[in-house]
Design an enzyme around this catalytic site. Sequence first.
Site, PDB file in Angstrom:
ATOM      1  CE  LYS A   9       0.674   1.952   4.234  1.00 47.87           C
ATOM      2  NZ  LYS A   9       1.099   2.987   4.511  1.00 47.87           N
ATOM      3  CG  ASP A 135      -1.405   0.172   7.755  1.00 50.37           C
ATOM      4  OD1 ASP A 135      -2.280   1.186   7.968  1.00 50.37           O
ATOM      5  OD2 ASP A 135      -0.207   0.497   7.767  1.00 50.37           O
TER       6      ASP A 135
END
EC number: 2.7.1.148
Length: 282
Positions: A9, A135
């Site tokens: 990401k 996350d």
Amino acid sequence: MIYETAPAKINLTLDTLFKRDDGFHEVEMIMTTIDLNDRLSFELRKDKKIVVDVEQTYVPSDNKNLAYKAAELMKKTYNLQQGLTITIDKNIPVSAGLAGGSTDAAATMRGMNRLYKLNRPLEELCALGIQIGTDIPFCILGKTALCKGKGEIIEYLDKPPSAWVVVAKPDLGISSPDIFKKLDLTQPHTVHTEACENALISGDYEQLCKSLSNRLEPVSGKMHDEILKIKANMLENGADGAVMSGSGPTVYALARKERQARHIYNAVNGCCNEVHIVRLLG
């Protein structure tokens, strides 16, 4: 055997609003995925053990590994008796601000959901995953999103416009807790969350590049000036936009054209031990 792809990401934006009573920081960040991937495979064992097999010696294979922790959590939550072997083909730089550990944990939860035929909804896995990493809920779903709270409140956004991404990690490690400890919330710093969201809605690439912003970048950059030098180098060599991802130290640049991305790659390749040219996924 079950296979899962675990994409890295990047933060398009990252803002920290205040420190919560639970010790975490309230965040507001827009994240998306890139096609820099780890690849994981999952196989049932005849015993009850969790075995993590990873070739790189600098990646832990015990309960310090988030994939191992995710497997432990899944086994305990769903009372899974049979063990498994998790094999990780590691391509994402570690301790880089790219959620390399979190995306492996997310892939492990998705993979075990299939391997053990649990058929649990991904939203349920997200609620579990937040226990071991902020996350992980985003990584389980793997779509461009605005994340709030500790990262568990997720609002899907449109995919970003097509672009090349040059990802550069300098040869240094950063501790996220150390960065957050040094963060002074009284210092003014503008993060363009709303502008980024609007750019995604309208598909405005130029506005997206202008909106790239990270509240933690000045903090990490003050500790390690290589970060700011890499960003400046990228912008001087034709990047449409550049920003640090997460708490760093990785910096990435956006470029519309492959030739442009190659030029940026060549400019930073000499000063970084890990540089990749990839595409936005979202």
